[in-house]
Design a protein around this motif. Structure first.
Motif, mmCIF file in Angstrom:
data_model
loop_
_atom_site.group_PDB
_atom_site.id
_atom_site.type_symbol
_atom_site.label_atom_id
_atom_site.label_comp_id
_atom_site.label_asym_id
_atom_site.label_seq_id
_atom_site.Cartn_x
_atom_site.Cartn_y
_atom_site.Cartn_z
ATOM 1 N N ALA A 47 0.830 -1.217 0.000
ATOM 2 C CA ALA A 47 0.000 0.000 0.000
ATOM 3 C C ALA A 47 0.858 1.257 0.000
ATOM 4 N N GLY A 48 1.907 1.279 0.805
ATOM 5 C CA GLY A 48 2.693 2.500 0.959
ATOM 6 C C GLY A 48 3.744 2.686 -0.113
ATOM 7 N N PHE A 49 4.346 1.580 -0.568
ATOM 8 C CA PHE A 49 5.528 1.663 -1.440
ATOM 9 C C PHE A 49 5.363 0.956 -2.781
ATOM 10 N N ASN A 50 4.216 0.308 -3.016
ATOM 11 C CA ASN A 50 4.060 -0.570 -4.190
ATOM 12 C C ASN A 50 5.163 -1.625 -4.240
ATOM 13 N N TYR A 162 16.512 2.463 -0.136
ATOM 14 C CA TYR A 162 16.347 3.935 -0.206
ATOM 15 C C TYR A 162 16.450 4.442 -1.630
ATOM 16 N N LEU A 163 17.271 3.775 -2.467
ATOM 17 C CA LEU A 163 17.312 4.219 -3.875
ATOM 18 C C LEU A 163 16.043 3.835 -4.632
ATOM 19 N N GLY A 164 15.564 2.615 -4.431
ATOM 20 C CA GLY A 164 14.482 2.076 -5.261
ATOM 21 C C GLY A 164 13.086 2.408 -4.770
ATOM 22 N N VAL A 165 12.906 2.479 -3.459
ATOM 23 C CA VAL A 165 11.575 2.771 -2.906
ATOM 24 C C VAL A 165 11.341 4.278 -2.865
ATOM 25 N N ILE A 166 12.363 5.026 -2.436
ATOM 26 C CA ILE A 166 12.212 6.486 -2.349
ATOM 27 C C ILE A 166 12.565 7.124 -3.700
ATOM 28 N N GLY A 167 13.481 6.499 -4.433
ATOM 29 C CA GLY A 167 13.813 6.975 -5.776
ATOM 30 C C GLY A 167 13.188 6.080 -6.830
ATOM 31 N N ASN A 168 14.002 5.716 -7.805
ATOM 32 C CA ASN A 168 13.482 4.997 -8.972
ATOM 33 C C ASN A 168 14.033 3.562 -9.001
ATOM 34 N N ILE A 169 13.151 2.586 -8.991
ATOM 35 C CA ILE A 169 13.571 1.184 -8.903
ATOM 36 C C ILE A 169 14.320 0.744 -10.173
ATOM 37 N N THR A 170 14.047 1.378 -11.288
ATOM 38 C CA THR A 170 14.685 0.971 -12.545
ATOM 39 C C THR A 170 16.063 1.592 -12.712
ATOM 40 N N THR A 171 16.186 2.883 -12.359
ATOM 41 C CA THR A 171 17.465 3.571 -12.554
ATOM 42 C C THR A 171 18.311 3.619 -11.278
ATOM 43 N N ARG A 187 9.080 10.404 7.135
ATOM 44 C CA ARG A 187 7.873 10.919 6.483
ATOM 45 C C ARG A 187 7.992 10.654 4.992
ATOM 46 N N LEU A 188 6.883 10.347 4.333
ATOM 47 C CA LEU A 188 6.853 10.246 2.868
ATOM 48 C C LEU A 188 6.785 11.668 2.310
ATOM 49 N N PRO A 189 7.689 12.024 1.397
ATOM 50 C CA PRO A 189 7.737 13.423 0.922
ATOM 51 C C PRO A 189 6.648 13.719 -0.123
ATOM 52 N N LEU A 190 5.393 13.474 0.269
ATOM 53 C CA LEU A 190 4.271 13.612 -0.667
ATOM 54 C C LEU A 190 4.064 15.066 -1.086
ATOM 55 N N GLU A 191 4.088 15.978 -0.113
ATOM 56 C CA GLU A 191 3.897 17.406 -0.442
ATOM 57 C C GLU A 191 5.015 17.910 -1.347
ATOM 58 N N GLU A 192 6.176 17.283 -1.248
ATOM 59 C CA GLU A 192 7.339 17.699 -2.048
ATOM 60 C C GLU A 192 7.312 17.078 -3.437
ATOM 61 N N GLY A 193 6.310 16.215 -3.717
ATOM 62 C CA GLY A 193 6.176 15.677 -5.068
ATOM 63 C C GLY A 193 6.496 14.203 -5.215
ATOM 64 N N TRP A 194 6.834 13.543 -4.107
ATOM 65 C CA TRP A 194 7.092 12.100 -4.189
ATOM 66 C C TRP A 194 5.783 11.344 -4.379
ATOM 67 N N HIS A 195 5.818 10.264 -5.135
ATOM 68 C CA HIS A 195 4.714 9.313 -5.104
ATOM 69 C C HIS A 195 5.313 7.924 -5.144
ATOM 70 N N ARG A 196 4.538 6.946 -4.666
ATOM 71 C CA ARG A 196 5.075 5.587 -4.617
ATOM 72 C C ARG A 196 5.366 5.107 -6.036
ATOM 73 N N SER A 197 6.269 4.163 -6.158
ATOM 74 C CA SER A 197 6.712 3.656 -7.452
ATOM 75 C C SER A 197 5.513 3.279 -8.339
ATOM 76 N N ASP A 198 5.533 3.735 -9.613
ATOM 77 C CA ASP A 198 4.506 3.287 -10.565
ATOM 78 C C ASP A 198 4.702 1.808 -10.876
ATOM 79 N N VAL A 199 5.959 1.418 -10.946
ATOM 80 C CA VAL A 199 6.323 0.036 -11.271
ATOM 81 C C VAL A 199 6.326 -0.770 -9.972
ATOM 82 N N PRO A 200 5.597 -1.884 -9.910
ATOM 83 C CA PRO A 200 5.687 -2.697 -8.689
ATOM 84 C C PRO A 200 7.133 -3.129 -8.446
#
Ligand code: HEM
Ligand code: MG
Length: 234
Positions: A47-50, A162-171, A187-200
């Protein structure tokens, strides 16, 4: 809303894992940090991180149960039992032998925070450098720190998280601002523009990322006391 960030109450259980603490601070895990079962953890990371219920996450959950006397649930603070999952030379916590292996420590975190100078992201190369640097600086203050293949693998996995869940799992590229909010505020940086990974996040893309991190580590050899690496009963 149900998943608004809330600072933990003094009575809430929090532990050495910034990922699970963050999920509790957003109500994806019980906010009191207690009575956590494997199915509850696996639902929360999805739910939180895909993040899929991968073999790594199922194994982490099972090891989590070895930190408690309860048959089927643990509290976040119990995960700090040294040697089960919790290990030396972490990125944001001190070593048990030095004092506090549970709470965020800004001095320890400075190494990761200041890595990859000149750009606004962390990546596979910088994560590998942080692993080397944390071991070097930690060896000076804790010469007997435990550093077997198990701790090495844990640090690689946590770097991938921290790279793949908070950043990009592919790159494997993660905005510094997001990573810092994650560690420093849990905290999840949602207000700052973060969203959980589109890619599971699954075994395949996660193992690709962690293999690349391992390849990028320029030097590593086991050190410290000779212990049975994988499962250590306390
Ligand atoms: C450590 C993230 C799931 C238990 C860490 C660290 C990160 C992280 C980045 C390294 C912290 C540091 O070195 O200072 C995550 C994320 C997760 C997750 C994003 C979900 C996708 C889990 C699960 C468990 C767990 C399922 C066990 C039930 C731990 C423990 C540590 C830790 C005990 C401390 C290891 C140490 O000594 O540094 N986690 N984690 N984590 N995690 Fe998690
Ligand atoms: Mg640790």
């Amino acid at each position: 809303s149900a998943h608004q960030w809330q600072a933990p109450l003094p009575t809430d259980s929090r532990g050495p894992c910034p990922g699970l603490n963050t999920l509790a601070n957003h109500g994806f895990l019980p906010r009191n940090g207690s009575n956590i079962t494997i199915p509850i953890v696996l639902a929360a990371i999805k739910a939180g991180f895909n993040h899929e219920p991968t073999s790594l996450m199922r194994t982490a959950g099972k090891l989590g149960l070895l930190t408690t006397d309860n048959p089927d649930h643990f509290a976040l603070e119990e995960l700090a039992l040294h040697g089960t999952i919790e290990h030396d030379a972490s990125f944001s916590r001190s070593d048990l032998a030095i004092g506090d292996n549970i709470h965020f420590n800004a001095t320890v975190f400075a190494t990761l925070k200041n890595s990859n100078p000149g750009v606004d992201y962390y990546n596979i190369t910088s994560a590998a450098q942080v692993m080397v640097q944390r071991l070097a600086e930690d060896s000076l203050i804790n010469p007997n720190l435990t550093n077997t293949i198990k701790e090495f693998s844990a640090r690689v996995g946590e770097s991938g998280l921290y790279l793949g869940v908070i950043g990009n799992i592919t790159t494997g590229v993660a905005p510094k601002k997001f990573v810092q909010i994650f560690f420093e505020q849990e905290r999840l940086p949602l207000e700052e523009g973060w969203h959980r990974s589109d890619v599971p996040i699954d075994d395949d893309n996660f193992n690709k990322l962690t293999n690349a991190i391992t390849q990028a580590v320029t030097e590593w050899a086991p050190s410290g006391p000779i212990v049975c690496p994988w499962v250590r009963l306390q």
